[in-house]
Write a protein that holds these residues in place. Structure first.
Motif, PDB file in Angstrom:
ATOM      1  N   PRO A  95      55.389 108.655  28.762  1.00 22.29           N
ATOM      2  CA  PRO A  95      54.719 107.825  29.775  1.00 22.29           C
ATOM      3  C   PRO A  95      55.625 107.470  30.955  1.00 22.29           C
ATOM      4  N   ASP A  96      56.937 107.424  30.729  1.00 22.73           N
ATOM      5  CA  ASP A  96      57.839 107.088  31.841  1.00 22.73           C
ATOM      6  C   ASP A  96      57.780 108.145  32.935  1.00 22.73           C
ATOM      7  N   LEU A  97      57.666 109.405  32.529  1.00 22.81           N
ATOM      8  CA  LEU A  97      57.545 110.467  33.524  1.00 22.81           C
ATOM      9  C   LEU A  97      56.228 110.370  34.286  1.00 22.81           C
ATOM     10  N   ALA A  98      55.200 109.836  33.614  1.00 23.05           N
ATOM     11  CA  ALA A  98      53.893 109.740  34.264  1.00 23.05           C
ATOM     12  C   ALA A  98      53.950 108.842  35.491  1.00 23.05           C
ATOM     13  N   LEU A  99      54.834 107.843  35.464  1.00 24.73           N
ATOM     14  CA  LEU A  99      54.959 106.960  36.623  1.00 24.73           C
ATOM     15  C   LEU A  99      55.374 107.721  37.877  1.00 24.73           C
ATOM     16  N   LEU A 100      56.148 108.792  37.685  1.00 22.94           N
ATOM     17  CA  LEU A 100      56.614 109.569  38.825  1.00 22.94           C
ATOM     18  C   LEU A 100      55.489 110.372  39.483  1.00 22.94           C
ATOM     19  N   THR A 101      54.394 110.554  38.766  1.00 23.31           N
ATOM     20  CA  THR A 101      53.310 111.391  39.299  1.00 23.31           C
ATOM     21  C   THR A 101      52.262 110.591  40.043  1.00 23.31           C
ATOM     22  N   ILE A 102      52.266 109.259  39.878  1.00 22.62           N
ATOM     23  CA  ILE A 102      51.190 108.451  40.440  1.00 22.62           C
ATOM     24  C   ILE A 102      51.091 108.628  41.955  1.00 22.62           C
ATOM     25  N   ASN A 103      52.223 108.553  42.633  1.00 23.82           N
ATOM     26  CA  ASN A 103      52.189 108.602  44.098  1.00 23.82           C
ATOM     27  C   ASN A 103      51.624 109.916  44.612  1.00 23.82           C
ATOM     28  N   PHE A 104      52.139 111.049  44.070  1.00 29.25           N
ATOM     29  CA  PHE A 104      51.674 112.313  44.628  1.00 29.25           C
ATOM     30  C   PHE A 104      50.229 112.612  44.210  1.00 29.25           C
ATOM     31  N   LEU A 105      49.782 112.140  43.009  1.00 30.93           N
ATOM     32  CA  LEU A 105      48.383 112.325  42.618  1.00 30.93           C
ATOM     33  C   LEU A 105      47.460 111.471  43.485  1.00 30.93           C
ATOM     34  N   GLN A 106      47.877 110.220  43.751  1.00 33.95           N
ATOM     35  CA  GLN A 106      47.059 109.387  44.625  1.00 33.95           C
ATOM     36  C   GLN A 106      47.000 109.972  46.044  1.00 33.95           C
ATOM     37  N   ARG A 107      48.099 110.549  46.477  1.00 30.26           N
ATOM     38  CA  ARG A 107      48.101 111.178  47.789  1.00 30.26           C
ATOM     39  C   ARG A 107      47.158 112.372  47.826  1.00 30.26           C
ATOM     40  N   ASP A 108      47.171 113.174  46.738  1.00 34.94           N
ATOM     41  CA  ASP A 108      46.277 114.336  46.698  1.00 34.94           C
ATOM     42  C   ASP A 108      44.814 113.920  46.583  1.00 34.94           C
ATOM     43  N   CYS A 109      44.564 112.727  46.047  1.00 34.37           N
ATOM     44  CA  CYS A 109      43.182 112.244  45.966  1.00 34.37           C
ATOM     45  C   CYS A 109      42.585 111.984  47.354  1.00 34.37           C
ATOM     46  N   LYS A 110      43.448 111.928  48.358  1.00 30.66           N
ATOM     47  CA  LYS A 110      42.979 111.710  49.733  1.00 30.66           C
ATOM     48  C   LYS A 110      43.132 112.973  50.577  1.00 30.66           C
ATOM     49  N   ASP A 111      43.371 114.121  49.936  1.00 35.56           N
ATOM     50  CA  ASP A 111      43.564 115.379  50.658  1.00 35.56           C
ATOM     51  C   ASP A 111      42.274 115.788  51.371  1.00 35.56           C
ATOM     52  N   GLU A 112      42.404 116.579  52.413  1.00 37.99           N
ATOM     53  CA  GLU A 112      41.237 117.040  53.167  1.00 37.99           C
ATOM     54  C   GLU A 112      40.397 118.030  52.359  1.00 37.99           C
ATOM     55  N   ASP A 113      41.065 118.800  51.491  1.00 37.07           N
ATOM     56  CA  ASP A 113      40.349 119.793  50.693  1.00 37.07           C
ATOM     57  C   ASP A 113      39.652 119.089  49.521  1.00 37.07           C
ATOM     58  N   PRO A 114      38.317 119.146  49.435  1.00 31.68           N
ATOM     59  CA  PRO A 114      37.619 118.463  48.325  1.00 31.68           C
ATOM     60  C   PRO A 114      38.007 119.014  46.953  1.00 31.68           C
ATOM     61  N   MET A 115      38.363 120.286  46.884  1.00 35.50           N
ATOM     62  CA  MET A 115      38.777 120.858  45.602  1.00 35.50           C
ATOM     63  C   MET A 115      40.063 120.201  45.123  1.00 35.50           C
ATOM     64  N   ILE A 116      41.003 120.003  46.020  1.00 32.25           N
ATOM     65  CA  ILE A 116      42.256 119.337  45.642  1.00 32.25           C
ATOM     66  C   ILE A 116      42.003 117.883  45.289  1.00 32.25           C
ATOM     67  N   ARG A 117      41.117 117.210  46.034  1.00 35.97           N
ATOM     68  CA  ARG A 117      40.792 115.816  45.714  1.00 35.97           C
ATOM     69  C   ARG A 117      40.224 115.717  44.300  1.00 35.97           C
ATOM     70  N   GLY A 118      39.311 116.632  43.982  1.00 34.30           N
ATOM     71  CA  GLY A 118      38.710 116.593  42.649  1.00 34.30           C
ATOM     72  C   GLY A 118      39.713 116.903  41.551  1.00 34.30           C
ATOM     73  N   LEU A 119      40.557 117.928  41.768  1.00 38.52           N
ATOM     74  CA  LEU A 119      41.546 118.281  40.752  1.00 38.52           C
ATOM     75  C   LEU A 119      42.562 117.166  40.553  1.00 38.52           C
ATOM     76  N   ALA A 120      42.986 116.527  41.649  1.00 36.62           N
ATOM     77  CA  ALA A 120      43.951 115.436  41.539  1.00 36.62           C
ATOM     78  C   ALA A 120      43.342 114.253  40.805  1.00 36.62           C
ATOM     79  N   LEU A 121      42.080 113.934  41.096  1.00 33.75           N
ATOM     80  CA  LEU A 121      41.424 112.812  40.422  1.00 33.75           C
ATOM     81  C   LEU A 121      41.250 113.109  38.938  1.00 33.75           C
ATOM     82  N   ARG A 122      40.904 114.343  38.612  1.00 30.79           N
ATOM     83  CA  ARG A 122      40.758 114.714  37.203  1.00 30.79           C
ATOM     84  C   ARG A 122      42.096 114.610  36.478  1.00 30.79           C
ATOM     85  N   SER A 123      43.169 115.058  37.107  1.00 29.56           N
ATOM     86  CA  SER A 123      44.490 114.975  36.479  1.00 29.56           C
ATOM     87  C   SER A 123      44.942 113.536  36.343  1.00 29.56           C
ATOM     88  N   LEU A 124      44.638 112.717  37.332  1.00 27.65           N
ATOM     89  CA  LEU A 124      45.029 111.308  37.282  1.00 27.65           C
ATOM     90  C   LEU A 124      44.340 110.598  36.121  1.00 27.65           C
TER      91      LEU A 124
END
Length: 852
Positions: A95-124
Motif C-alpha cells: 500500500p505504501d507504493l500505492a500512495l506514489l500513484t495517486i497523483n499521476f492517476l488523478q492527473r490522468d483522470c483529467k486527460d483529454e483522451d476519454p479512453m485514458i480517463r476511463g482507464l485511469a479511473l478504473r485503475s484508481l
C-alpha cells in the motif's frame, strides 16, 4: 558431463536470475523517462513488456515503481495500459507504493483522451487500499458526470468497488442517488445496465440495515422503472438484456392487461440468437402467467419452438443447458411436448451427457400414442447398437436406455411389446445388460403380476453365478423367493447362495436372501428347511447390524408362531400402482422458481449446492423481524457454532452403509446360534402347517416348545437370546438458551430434517386464546419459544431445544391453523440422527396441549 559451477552458469534471457537484470531495467527506464527522441515510445514499450513478463513469472520488480510511473507520462495508450497493470499488481501487496500513484492517476483522470480517463479511473478504483478512499470520491463524482459514456460506465462500476472498500464513504457521498438518476436518464444503454447492476447489489446489502434503502430497492420493481427498461431492451447488450429480464421476472403486474403488454413487448426476444436471452425471456413468460392456467399452457406452446431450435443449433454445452430447462418443463407438462419426441432422439456424435438427458426426456414424454415409436428408438439404442456402445466403452448409455424402456413400461397400460423387449435383454450375453434388465423385470412384476409366467420362464435360465452386481443379484433373489412355487430349482439356487454367505459382500443382497429363503420355506418347506436354518444362523452372526436384526426378527417370528410369520413375511400382495418419485413436489417447485440458473442444471435447489456465505436471503429473515421475541431468550447469549450444511440424503440404502465394522462388536448382547447341518430332523416331509408353535408369548414358553423350531432348522443355542439394547430416550436441557441471531443463522444453514402434520385437541385450540399458554406448556417439556406471531386462524411459532448431554440444537417452525386444528411442523437439527426422536417428543407435547 557435470554441470558448471553456479557462478559460471549463463542465466536464461527469459528468466533473469538476480537483481542485476532489474538494475539494468531501472537504468534504462531512467534514461528514457525524460527523453523526447524519435522512437522513444517504441523503446519504452519493449522495456514495459519485459517488466510485465518478469512480473508475471514472479520476479519482484517493485523497485522500478518510480521509473515506471515517470515513463508513463506520455500520450501512448499502450504504455498507459501496461503501467496501470503494473501499478495495480503492486498496490495490493504494498500500500505504501500505492500512495506514489495517486497523483499521476488523478492527473490522468483529467486527460483529454476519454479512453485514458476511463482507464485511469478504473485503475484508481482497483487499487483497493482502504486508506486511499478519500482520493476516490472526487474522480468518481467527475466520472459520473463525464460527457463520454465509456468514462461514465467505468465510474458506475467504480462506485461498486468503492462500496466494497468503504460502504459508509460510498453512501455518505450520495452515490446511490446519483446512480439512480443516471439509470433513468442516461442515453447510453450500457451505463443504464451498469447502474441497474450496481444499485441491485448495493441496495440488497444495505436493505437489511435501513428501511429507507429497502423502500428504494422496491422502486426497482415499480411499474415506471420496469416499463422504462423494457422499452429500451433492444438497445442493451445481451448481458444487460438478461439483467433487465431477470428484474422483469420478479415484477408483479397489477392486472392481466399488464401481463399481455409485457409479453407482447418481449415476443421478439424469443427469437434472439443468444440462448441466455431466450431462457431469460422464457422465465418472464412462465412467471407472469402462473396464475392463468390457460395462458400458461399457451406459453408452453409458444416457447417450445425457440428452445428446441437452441438445442439443435448450439454447442453440446449449450444444448445440455437448454435441454436441462426443457427437461424441467417436460416434467411439468409432458403432454405439451408429446408430439415433439423426435427432437429428443440421440445423435451418434453427441456427448454421453446429452444422450443421457435426452433418454430421460423420451421417458417423460412417452404416452399411448408414441410409446411404440419411442420404444423402437430405445430398442435400437440398446439392442442393435449395444455392441457398438460396448466397443466404444459407452456402457452407461446402454444402461440408461434399458432403464428408459423399463420406465416407459411402468407408466403405460399396453406393455406387451415392451415386456418382450425387456425379456430379449435378459437373453443377451452382456453382463451389464442382464443386470439392468433383472432390476427392471422385478419392478415390472410388482406392477404387472400377470406377466409372471413369461418372465419367470426366462429368469429361470439365468445362473446366479453370472450376476455379480448387487442390485441385480438382489432382484434375482427376490424373484426366486416370490415365485419359488413356479421355479423348480429355486430352493436349491437359494441354498447354494446361502452356502456362499461369507463371500457375499453386499448387505442388500444378504437381506434379500434372508427374506427369499423365508418365503421359499413357506411355499416349499421340505426343500428349504436346511437352507433356512443355515441362513438364520449366518444372519444372526452377521457383522452388519441390519442383517443381524432381520435374522433375529425372523427367528423370533418362527419361535412365536409359524403361521403368523408367514402372514408377516409372505402376505397376499397387491400390484403396485405408482412408484415413489425421487424428488418431492416441493423441491421441484423450488427448482422451477429458480429457472434459468444452475439449480436447473444440477436438478436441485440452490441452497443444496451453494456455500453458506453465498446463500440468498431466506424467508425467515423477514419473518423473525416481524415476530415478537420471547424474553427468556434475550438474557443470555449462546455462542454461534459453525454448522456445515448437510444436504445429502441421510436415509442411505443398506448397500451404501458401512460394512467395515468389527464382526465381534455388532452391538448385541447375545450368543448367536450355530447351525449343525447333521442335526436336522428325519421327518423332512412335514409341512410347515404342522410346525406351528403354540400361540403364547415367547417368555412364557416351556423349554421344549421354545426349542422346537431350533431343532427343526438345525439351530443350537449356547445361551438365552437377548434383545439388542435399545438406545436411551432423548433428554432435553430444561435451561437451554439461544439468542435470535444465532437462531436465524442456524435456520439459514441447516436443511429441513423433518416436515410433518400434527393434530391439536379441541381444548388445545381453545387454549390458544391466551397468548402465552402454549409457550409455558412447551417450556414444561424443555422446548422453548424464541418468536411468535400471527392472527386467527393462523399462528406461527419458532421453538428451539437442546440436548441435555451435548450442545446439539433443534429448531422448529410450527404453524397452527385453529380452523382445522392442524399444525404444520418443520424441524431442523444439528444432529439429524436424533430428529425422529425429537419429532416424536415434540408432537407428543403438542398433542397434550390443553388437556388436563
Amino acid at each position: 558431463m557435470a554441470p558448471p559451477p553456479q557462478s559460471q552458469r549463463s542465466p536464461s534471457p527469459s528468466q533473469p536470475s538476480g537483481k542485476g537484470e532489474v538494475s539494468d531495467l531501472k537504468s534504462q527506464l531512467r534514461q528514457l523517462a525524460g527523453s523526447r527522441a524519435p522512437g522513444v515510445d517504441d523503446s519504452k514499450r519493449e522495456l514495459f513488456k519485459k517488466v510485465i513478463s518478469y512480473m508475471t513469472i514472479g520476479i519482484d520488480v517493485s523497485p522500478l515503481f518510480g521509473e515506471m510511473v515517470m515513463c508513463s507520462a506520455a500520450s501512448d495508450i499502450v504504455l498507459k495500459k501496461m503501467c496501470y497493470l503494473y501499478v495495480g499488481n503492486y498496490a495490493r501487496v504494498n500500500p505504501d507504493l500505492a500512495l506514489l500513484t495517486i497523483n499521476f492517476l488523478q492527473r490522468d483522470c483529467k486527460d483529454e483522451d476519454p479512453m485514458i480517463r476511463g482507464l485511469a479511473l478504473r485503475s484508481l478504483c482497483s487499487l483497493r487500499v482502504a486508506n486511499l478512499v478519500e482520493y476516490l470520491v472526487g474522480p468518481l463524482g467527475s466520472g459520473l458526470k463525464d460527457s463520454n459514456s465509456y468514462v461514465r460506465m467505468v465510474a458506475v462500476v467504480g462506485v461498486l468497488k468503492l462500496y466494497h472498500i468503504s460502504a459508509s464513504t460510498c453512501v455518505d457521498a450520495d452515490f446511490p442517488a446519483t446512480l439512480k438518476h443516471l439509470m433513468l436518464n442516461d442515453p447510453d444503454a450500457q451505463v443504464v445496465a451498469n447502474c441497474l447492476s450496481t444499485l441491485q447489489e448495493i441496495w440488497t446489502l444495505e436493505a437489511s440495515t435501513s428501511e429507507e434503502v429497502a423502500r428504494e430497492r422496491e422502486i426497482l420493481l415499480s411499474k415506471p422503472v420496469v416499463y422504462y427498461l423494457l422499452n429500451r431492451i433492444k438497445e442493451f447488450s445481451e448481458w444487460a438484456q438478461c439483467l433487465v429480464l431477470e428484474l422483469a421476472a420478479k415484477y408483479v403486474p397489477s392486472d392481466n392487461n399488464e401481463i399481455f403488454d409485457i409479453m407482447n413487448l418481449l415476443e421478439d426476444r424469443l427469437q434472439h440468437a443468444n440462448g441466455a436471452v431466450v431462457l431469460a425471456t422464457t422465465k418472464v413468460f412462465l412467471q407472469l402467467t402462473l396464475s392463468m392456467a390457460d395462458v400458461h399452457q399457451q406459453v408452453y406452446e409458444r416457447i417450445k419452438a425457440p428452445l428446441l431450435t437452441l438445442v439443435s443449433s448450439g454447442s453440446p454445452e449449450q444444448s445440455y443447458a437448454v435441454l436441462s430447462h426443457l427437461h424441467l418443463l417436460v416434467m411439468r407438462a409432458p403432454y405439451v411436448f408429446s408430439t415433439d419426441y423426435k427432437h429428443f432422439y440421440c445423435q451418434y456424435n453427441e456427448p454421453s451427457y446429452v444422450k443421457k438427458l435426452k433418454l430421460e426426456m423420451l421417458t417423460a414424454v412417452a404416452n399411448e400414442s408414441n410409446t411404440y415409436e419411442i420404444d423402437d428408438l430405445l430398442g435400437s439404442i440398446t439392442v442393435t447398437e449395444l455392441c457398438e456402445y460396448a466397443a466404444n466403452v459407452d456402457i452407461p448409455i446402454a444402461r440408461e436406455s434399458i432403464r428408459a424402456v423399463g420406465k416407459i413400461a411402468l407408466q403405460q397400460y399396453d406393455v406387451n411389446a415392451i415386456v418382450d423387449r425387456l425379456l430379449q435383454f435378459l437373453e443377451m450375453e452382456k453382463d451389464y445388460v442382464t443386470a439392468e434388465a433383472l432390476v427392471l423385470v422385478k419392478d415390472l412384476l410388482r406392477k404387472y403380476p400377470q406377466w409372471s409366467q413369461d418372465c419367470i420362464a426366462v429368469v429361470g435360465n439365468i445362473s446366479s453365478k453370472n450376476v455379480q452386481e448387487p442390485k441385480a443379484k438382489a432382484a434375482l433373489i427376490w424373484m426366486l423367493g416370490e415365485y419359488s412355487q413356479d421355479m423348480h430349482d429355486a430352493p436349491y439356487v437359494l441354498e447354494s447362495l446361502v452356502e456362499n454367505w461369507d463371500e457375499e459382500h453386499s448387505a442388500e443382497v444378504r437381506l434379500h436372501l434372508l427374506t427369499a429363503v423365508m418365503k421359499c420355506f413357506f411355499k416349499r418347506p421340505p426343500e428349504t428347511q436346511k437352507a433356512l436354518g443355515a441362513a438364520l444362523a449366518a444372519g444372526l452372526a452377521d457383522f452388519h447390524q441390519d442383517v443381524h436384526d432381520r435374522a433375529l426378527f425372523y427367528y423370533r417370528l418362527l419361535q412365536y408362531n409359524v403361521s403368523v410369520a408367514e402372514h408377516v413375511v409372505n402376505p397376499p400382495k397387491q400390484a403396485v400402482s405408482v412408484f415413489a418419485d425421487t424428488q418431492s413436489s416441493e423441491i421441484k417447485d423450488r427448482i422451477f422458481d429458480e429457472f434459468n440458473s444452475l439449480s436447473v442444471i444440477y436438478q436441485k435447489p440452490s441452497y443444496m449446492f451453494t456455500d453458506k456465505e453465498h446463500r440468498g436471503p431466506f424467508e425467515f429473515s423477514d419473518e423473525l423481524g416481524n415476530l415478537s421475541i420471547s424474553a427468556e431468550s434475550v438474557d443470555t447469549v449462546v455462542p454461534a457454532q459453525s454448522v456445515e450444511a448437510n444436504d445429502k440424503d441421510l436415509l442411505l440404502s443398506t448397500a451404501e452403509k458401512d460394512d467395515g465394522r468389527d464382526p465381534a462388536s455388532n452391538g448385541s448382547a447375545y450368543s448367536a446360534p450355530f447351525y449343525d447341518g447333521s442335526s436336522g430332523p428325519a421327518a423332512t416331509s412335514q409341512s410347515h402347517g404342522e410346525l406351528a408353535v403354540s400361540n403364547t408369548s415367547v417368555s412364557g414358553q416351556t423349554p421344549a416348545s421354545s426349542l422346537a423350531i431350533d431343532d427343526l432348522l438345525g439351530l443350537s443355542f449356547p445361551g438365552e437370546v437377548t434383545a439388542t439394547p435399545t438406545p436411551p430416550p432423548l433428554k432435553l436441557n430444561p435451561k437451554a438458551i439461544l439468542d435470535p441471531g444465532t437462531f436465524q443463522q442456524k435456520w439459514r444453514q441447516l436443511p429441513i430434517s423433518s416436515s410433518q402434520e400434527c393434530s391439536l385437541s379441541p381444548q388445545g385450540v381453545a387454549s390458544l386464546a391466551a397468548p402465552n399458554t402454549l409457550l409455558r406448556h412447551m417450556q414444561g417439556h424443555s422446548i422453548h419459544c424464541i418468536a411468535s406471531g400471527g392472527q386467527s386462524p393462523n399462528f406461527k411459532y419458532f421453538f428451539f431445544a437442546q440436548k441435555a448431554e451435548e450442545a446439539s440444537t433443534f429448531l422448529v417452525e410450527c404453524i397452527i391453523n385453529t380452523a382445522s386444528a392442524k399444525s404444520q411442523i418443520k424441524i431442523k437439527a444439528d444432529d439429524q440422527s436424533s430428529t425422529q426422536a425429537f419429532s416424536t417428543l415434540f408432537q407428543t407435547a403438542l398433542s397434550k396441549f390443553g388437556l388436563p
